[in-house]
Write an enzyme that holds these catalytic residues in place. Structure first.
Site, mmCIF file in Angstrom:
data_model
loop_
_atom_site.group_PDB
_atom_site.id
_atom_site.type_symbol
_atom_site.label_atom_id
_atom_site.label_comp_id
_atom_site.label_asym_id
_atom_site.label_seq_id
_atom_site.Cartn_x
_atom_site.Cartn_y
_atom_site.Cartn_z
ATOM 1 C CB THR A 120 -0.899 0.006 1.261
ATOM 2 O OG1 THR A 120 -1.472 1.296 1.435
ATOM 3 C CG2 THR A 120 -0.117 -0.331 2.530
ATOM 4 C CG ASP A 121 -1.120 4.970 -1.012
ATOM 5 O OD1 ASP A 121 -1.666 4.342 -0.075
ATOM 6 O OD2 ASP A 121 -1.727 5.848 -1.677
ATOM 7 C CD GLU A 122 -3.209 3.525 4.589
ATOM 8 O OE1 GLU A 122 -2.898 3.212 5.755
ATOM 9 O OE2 GLU A 122 -4.372 3.575 4.192
ATOM 10 C CE1 TYR A 147 -3.247 -2.708 5.824
ATOM 11 C CE2 TYR A 147 -3.266 -0.343 5.392
ATOM 12 C CZ TYR A 147 -3.259 -1.655 4.929
ATOM 13 O OH TYR A 147 -3.260 -1.898 3.566
ATOM 14 C CE LYS A 151 0.085 -4.598 3.009
ATOM 15 N NZ LYS A 151 -0.284 -5.959 2.491
HETATM 16 P P1 NAD Z 1 -9.693 -7.218 2.429
HETATM 17 O O1 NAD Z 1 -9.693 -6.967 3.887
HETATM 18 O O2 NAD Z 1 -10.924 -6.935 1.653
HETATM 19 O O3 NAD Z 1 -9.325 -8.751 2.149
HETATM 20 C C1 NAD Z 1 -8.277 -9.399 2.810
HETATM 21 C C2 NAD Z 1 -8.446 -10.907 2.618
HETATM 22 O O4 NAD Z 1 -7.319 -11.546 3.247
HETATM 23 C C3 NAD Z 1 -9.708 -11.472 3.278
HETATM 24 O O5 NAD Z 1 -10.344 -12.362 2.392
HETATM 25 C C4 NAD Z 1 -9.184 -12.200 4.503
HETATM 26 O O6 NAD Z 1 -9.974 -13.319 4.878
HETATM 27 C C5 NAD Z 1 -7.812 -12.630 4.026
HETATM 28 N N1 NAD Z 1 -6.868 -12.847 5.140
HETATM 29 C C6 NAD Z 1 -6.607 -12.019 6.194
HETATM 30 N N2 NAD Z 1 -5.717 -12.588 7.014
HETATM 31 C C7 NAD Z 1 -5.394 -13.807 6.465
HETATM 32 C C8 NAD Z 1 -4.518 -14.855 6.837
HETATM 33 N N3 NAD Z 1 -3.798 -14.813 7.969
HETATM 34 N N4 NAD Z 1 -4.419 -15.933 6.024
HETATM 35 C C9 NAD Z 1 -5.143 -16.000 4.883
HETATM 36 N N5 NAD Z 1 -6.005 -15.052 4.494
HETATM 37 C C10 NAD Z 1 -6.126 -13.958 5.276
HETATM 38 O O7 NAD Z 1 -8.439 -6.428 1.855
HETATM 39 P P2 NAD Z 1 -8.237 -5.724 0.441
HETATM 40 O O8 NAD Z 1 -8.731 -4.331 0.511
HETATM 41 O O9 NAD Z 1 -8.720 -6.641 -0.623
HETATM 42 O O10 NAD Z 1 -6.636 -5.652 0.412
HETATM 43 C C11 NAD Z 1 -5.881 -6.711 -0.176
HETATM 44 C C12 NAD Z 1 -4.412 -6.346 -0.136
HETATM 45 O O11 NAD Z 1 -4.198 -5.139 -0.859
HETATM 46 C C13 NAD Z 1 -3.871 -6.090 1.281
HETATM 47 O O12 NAD Z 1 -2.565 -6.607 1.342
HETATM 48 C C14 NAD Z 1 -3.847 -4.575 1.396
HETATM 49 O O13 NAD Z 1 -2.851 -4.156 2.282
HETATM 50 C C15 NAD Z 1 -3.525 -4.189 -0.034
HETATM 51 N N6 NAD Z 1 -3.993 -2.864 -0.480
HETATM 52 C C16 NAD Z 1 -5.295 -2.498 -0.325
HETATM 53 C C17 NAD Z 1 -5.735 -1.281 -0.833
HETATM 54 C C18 NAD Z 1 -7.178 -0.841 -0.713
HETATM 55 O O14 NAD Z 1 -7.494 0.294 -1.071
HETATM 56 N N7 NAD Z 1 -8.096 -1.672 -0.260
HETATM 57 C C19 NAD Z 1 -4.817 -0.429 -1.477
HETATM 58 C C20 NAD Z 1 -3.486 -0.833 -1.598
HETATM 59 C C21 NAD Z 1 -3.086 -2.071 -1.119
HETATM 60 O O1 DAU Z 2 -4.086 3.939 0.552
HETATM 61 C C1 DAU Z 2 -4.324 2.572 0.484
HETATM 62 C C2 DAU Z 2 -5.138 2.136 1.682
HETATM 63 O O2 DAU Z 2 -6.463 2.599 1.450
HETATM 64 C C3 DAU Z 2 -5.134 0.620 1.879
HETATM 65 O O3 DAU Z 2 -3.829 0.217 2.218
HETATM 66 C C4 DAU Z 2 -6.096 0.211 2.990
HETATM 67 O O4 DAU Z 2 -6.163 -1.193 3.081
HETATM 68 C C5 DAU Z 2 -7.474 0.755 2.653
HETATM 69 O O5 DAU Z 2 -8.382 0.463 3.695
HETATM 70 C C6 DAU Z 2 -7.398 2.265 2.436
HETATM 71 O O6 DAU Z 2 -7.061 2.939 3.675
HETATM 72 P P1 DAU Z 2 -7.830 4.277 4.140
HETATM 73 O O7 DAU Z 2 -7.694 4.374 5.603
HETATM 74 O O8 DAU Z 2 -7.429 5.424 3.287
HETATM 75 O O9 DAU Z 2 -9.335 3.848 3.680
HETATM 76 P P2 DAU Z 2 -10.772 4.012 4.390
HETATM 77 O O10 DAU Z 2 -11.750 3.498 3.376
HETATM 78 O O11 DAU Z 2 -10.809 3.451 5.734
HETATM 79 O O12 DAU Z 2 -10.908 5.597 4.494
HETATM 80 C C7 DAU Z 2 -10.734 6.440 3.364
HETATM 81 C C8 DAU Z 2 -10.826 7.887 3.862
HETATM 82 O O13 DAU Z 2 -12.174 8.160 4.260
HETATM 83 C C9 DAU Z 2 -9.968 8.175 5.081
HETATM 84 O O14 DAU Z 2 -9.487 9.513 4.979
HETATM 85 C C10 DAU Z 2 -10.944 8.066 6.263
HETATM 86 C C11 DAU Z 2 -12.237 8.556 5.645
HETATM 87 N N1 DAU Z 2 -13.508 7.989 6.179
HETATM 88 C C12 DAU Z 2 -13.607 6.643 6.310
HETATM 89 C C13 DAU Z 2 -14.790 6.073 6.730
HETATM 90 C C14 DAU Z 2 -14.932 4.569 6.900
HETATM 91 C C15 DAU Z 2 -14.583 8.834 6.448
HETATM 92 O O15 DAU Z 2 -14.490 10.079 6.311
HETATM 93 N N2 DAU Z 2 -15.769 8.273 6.846
HETATM 94 C C16 DAU Z 2 -15.916 6.922 7.003
HETATM 95 O O16 DAU Z 2 -17.022 6.478 7.371
#
Ligand code: NAD
Ligand code: DAU
Length: 331
Positions: A120-122, A147, A151
């Site tokens: 992730t970019d975080e 988190y 990562k």
């Molecule tokens: P998500 O929470 O929707 O899905 C995560 C999945 O991993 C789930 O199905 C969960 O059951 C599985 N999991 C968790 N722990 C596990 C373990 N110990 N063994 C096996 N499976 C396990 O997450 P997502 O949003 O799909 O993110 C997927 C990946 O992408 C993560 O590595 C996250 O850090 C990365 N990522 C997410 C975003 C975003 O915006 N959502 C952006 C950049 C990177």
């Molecule tokens: O940047 C990549 C990341 O993006 C991934 O690594 C994470 O897995 C993914 O969850 C996401 O992280 P954020 O914390 O940015 O996403 P989230 O959807 O939780 O929140 C997005 C923005 O919206 C953040 O600034 C918090 C805000 N927010 C979130 C919720 C749930 C609100 O204002 N209201 C809300 O109800």
């Protein structure tokens, strides 16, 4: 090619499996997923006959070693992914994101397999709103939350295994994804499903925080491009030039759902809330030829809203429990 997809029942992983079935029909896919609260088996229903599913944890060394031995490539999505949860209880993030990645690294080292690690970019921390710089592959890691620290730890382990043991691996760090099949705890689906239930969107703090939005299919196409054309040992940033602040996202969702522009409420801010993420993805574009297909966030949000409206059975079971957690956190 036999591909092991960890976390393939989650948001991005399930969309990856569906996309790979469409565009790489010769890949044999196995999903390894622990089926945590964030997983949804129904996401894989359309490909249930064509994809092997193994329920288990990436932290289970014996299981991971035997599965990795049978595959050519591991695409590692599995993680605890929600910042708010990591602030409430960090332990599952340490176990899945750090120890789980360590298990996979040892397995690919032992069996000589290729790994693509999804991050992730975080990990780079946050930027000021007026900073002209964006994150690049050489930005130092500086994570803010449990988190993002977990990562960043995993990324550093992958880099160490590349350098010290010469494993065949790549890393990608992507910005915020949106699209179908995202858990209702996340910002965009929380608001869309809330509106469907007659509940006002909830904005953390002032809503000035900026995220760099990318459609999940664009992220996954970039992952396929890196697996096929990325240079081993390299890190690639994935982003689609989609910077918008949270107020702007809520305004778009309200407009697209026909609600008044002021129909939202402010709730408690997230502790340590990162202000802004912004990605420079020139290296990925230059080296692999990848470019995002969804460049109109309005059209992408329209598709996402329509998907949640048409798939209430997919998200409804998780909604009440998710809102109970938020109520306890005052968010
Ligand atoms: P998500 O929470 O929707 O899905 C995560 C999945 O991993 C789930 O199905 C969960 O059951 C599985 N999991 C968790 N722990 C596990 C373990 N110990 N063994 C096996 N499976 C396990 O997450 P997502 O949003 O799909 O993110 C997927 C990946 O992408 C993560 O590595 C996250 O850090 C990365 N990522 C997410 C975003 C975003 O915006 N959502 C952006 C950049 C990177
Ligand atoms: O940047 C990549 C990341 O993006 C991934 O690594 C994470 O897995 C993914 O969850 C996401 O992280 P954020 O914390 O940015 O996403 P989230 O959807 O939780 O929140 C997005 C923005 O919206 C953040 O600034 C918090 C805000 N927010 C979130 C919720 C749930 C609100 O204002 N209201 C809300 O109800």
């Amino acid at each position: 090619m036999k591909v092991l997809v960890t976390g393939g029942a989650g948001f991005i992983g399930s969309n990856f499996v569906l996309r790979a079935r469409e565009v790489r029909r010769d890949w044999q896919l196995t999903v390894l997923d622990a089926l945590t609260y964030a997983a949804n088996r129904a996401s894989l229903d359309p490909v249930a006959e064509q994809v092997e599913f193994v329920e288990g944890s990436i932290a289970d060394a014996d299981l991971v070693y035997s599965l990795v031995a049978e595959h050519d490539v591991v695409v590692h999505f599995a993680a605890e992914s929600h910042n708010d949860n990591s602030l409430d209880n960090p332990w599952p993030f340490m176990e899945s994101n750090i120890i789980g990645t360590y298990r996979l690294l040892e397995a690919v080292r032992r069996h000589g397999k290729r790994l693509h690690h999804i991050s992730t970019d975080e990990v780079y921390g946050d930027l000021e709103l007026d900073d002209p710089q964006r994150f690049t592959e050489s930005t130092p890691v500086n994570p803010s939350s449990p988190y993002s620290a977990s990562k960043a730890s995993a990324d550093l382990l992958v880099r160490a295994w590349i350098r010290s043991f010469g494993i065949s691996a790549t890393i990608s760090n992507c910005s915020n994804n949106y699209g179908p099949r995202q858990h209702v705890e996340k910002f965009i689906p929380r608001q869309i499903t809330g509106i469907i239930q007659g509940v006002k969107p909830k904005l953390y703090g002032t809503g000035a925080n900026v995220r760099d939005w990318i459609h999940v299919d664009d992220h996954n196409d970039a992952v396929i491009a890196i697996i096929e054309r990325g240079r081993l040992g390299e890190t690639y940033l994935i982003g689609a030039d989609g910077e918008l602040n949270n107020r702007e996202i809520i305004a778009l969702i309200l407009e697209l759902t026909g609600k008044p522009a002021d129909w939202f409420e402010h709730v408690n801010d997230r502790p340590g809330h990162d202000l802004r993420y912004a990605i420079d993805s020139s290296k990925l574009r230059a080296e692999t030829g990848w470019a995002p297909r969804y460049q109109d966030i309005r059209a992408g949000l329209r598709q996402t809203i329509d998907w949640y409206a048409a798939n209430e059975a997919w998200w409804q079971p998780a909604k009440a429990a998710t809102e109970q957690v938020y109520a306890r956190l005052g968010r």
